[in-house]
Design an enzyme around this catalytic site. Structure first.
Site, short mmCIF file in Angstrom:
data_model
loop_
_atom_site.label_atom_id
_atom_site.label_comp_id
_atom_site.label_asym_id
_atom_site.label_seq_id
_atom_site.Cartn_x
_atom_site.Cartn_y
_atom_site.Cartn_z
N HIS A 106 0.72 -1.23 0.01
CA HIS A 106 0.03 -0.10 0.09
C HIS A 106 1.04 1.26 0.02
CE1 HIS A 106 -3.29 -2.21 2.02
NE2 HIS A 106 -2.88 -3.07 1.00
N HIS A 229 -13.15 -6.77 2.66
CA HIS A 229 -13.40 -7.79 1.73
C HIS A 229 -14.30 -8.76 2.02
CE1 HIS A 229 -8.83 -7.02 0.97
NE2 HIS A 229 -9.33 -6.06 0.80
N GLU A 259 -7.75 -12.12 -1.67
CA GLU A 259 -7.46 -12.07 -0.03
C GLU A 259 -8.82 -11.81 0.36
OE1 GLU A 259 -5.87 -8.27 -1.20
OE2 GLU A 259 -3.82 -8.94 -0.39
#
Ligand code: MN
Ligand code: MN
Ligand code: ZN
Length: 291
Positions: A106, A229, A259
């Site tokens: 990130h 997610h 993920e």
């Protein structure tokens, strides 16, 4: 595309290939260290060799790595920044030792210093890492983020700005996370919308910079800027977006890893869904050709 998942390395990085095969991965993503601790001990010769043997015999096509979530390459705090940069060098070092071609991370958070300053700090961190690890083959992939809190990298323009500052451009690329993209406000739920977003990505960054995908559905709605997610097809994104990605010929041969939450059984199921989406499109294309 090579479909797979983030797999566990508990017990050592050499356990990852077998964990991947166990859920029928064609690609895997791993942490090269305990990602919740700052201290990471270097990999031993033995561990590296065992990993490489396991990987070679596994028939997994490609392995990528994700860096530790503790690292913030955009931190305005000098000590934290130094700590992050040093930990990041270690990430590159370990990827290089293992022969992992891509390190996904990130970009960073500005923590109140402002977006402009944050982007500059991130770019400086990357230039610094590239010069510290001169000649290393592992490429650094900036991940598209959901833009939660002060996280940067949630617009194509921000990522382009970071890339713009990079001196050795060939050593840095992009990883597109489907959940993050959607949470950041990029709607890819229909073919028309998907194509428009990809055109935008191409114009602002260039599709050739995209080297990997994270395939996650999103619990939260379009533009929520919240990163949660969900299992494939069970979130706000829906199956069509994934059908479009896994069959996009422009991304042929790229690693695409899950993920998603849950355990191995969940991964196995999500992976089957992705493979089915890919197969269905291939069958359809074949039929169209033979007519
Ligand atoms: Mn990530
Ligand atoms: Mn991701
Ligand atoms: Zn995420």
């Amino acid at each position: 595309m090579f479909l797979g998942a983030h797999v566990s390395t508990s017990g050592g990085v050499d356990k990852a290939p077998a964990n991947g095969i166990n859920i029928s991965c064609e690609a895997i993503q791993i942490f090269t260290r305990n990602q919740r601790q700052w201290m990471a001990k270097p990999l031993s010769r033995d561990e590296i060799e065992r990993y490489q043997n396991e990987f070679a015999k596994s028939q997994i096509k490609i392995a990528v790595s994700h860096d530790s979530y503790l690292i913030n390459l955009g931190s305005p705090d000098k000590d934290k920044l130094i700590q992050s940069r040093e930990a990041f060098w270690g990430e590159i070092e370990r990827c290089d030792q293992l022969g992992i071609p891509y390190l996904i991370f990130h970009p960073g958070s500005h923590l109140g210093s402002g977006e402009k300053a944050g982007l500059k700090t991130i770019a400086a961190s990357l230039n610094d890492a590239l010069s510290k690890k001169r000649g290393y083959k592992t490429r650094l992939l900036l991940e598209t983020t959901a833009g939660q809190g002060t996280n940067l990298g949630y617009t194509f323009e921000q990522l382009a700005e970071i890339l713009d500052y990079i001196k050795e451009k060939d050593r840095v690329g992009i990883c597109v996370d489907s959940c993050h993209l959607f949470a950041a406000g990029y709607d890819i739920r229909t073919r028309k919308q998907y194509q428009a977003i990809m055109k935008q990505l191409d114009e602002v960054i260039g599709l050739r910079k995209v080297k990997a995908f994270h395939l996650n559905d999103s619990k939260t709605e379009l533009g929520s800027r919240v990163d949660r997610h969900e299992h494939i097809g069970q979130g706000q994104l829906g199956l069509e977006a994934f059908r479009l990605i896994v069959n996009d010929e422009r991304f042929l041969g790229l690693p695409m890893v899950l993920e998603t939450p849950g355990d191995e059984e969940d991964y196995r199921r999500n992976l089957q869904i992705l493979k089915k989406l890919r197969r269905a499109a291939q069958v359809k294309a074949k039929k169209a050709k033979s007519h």
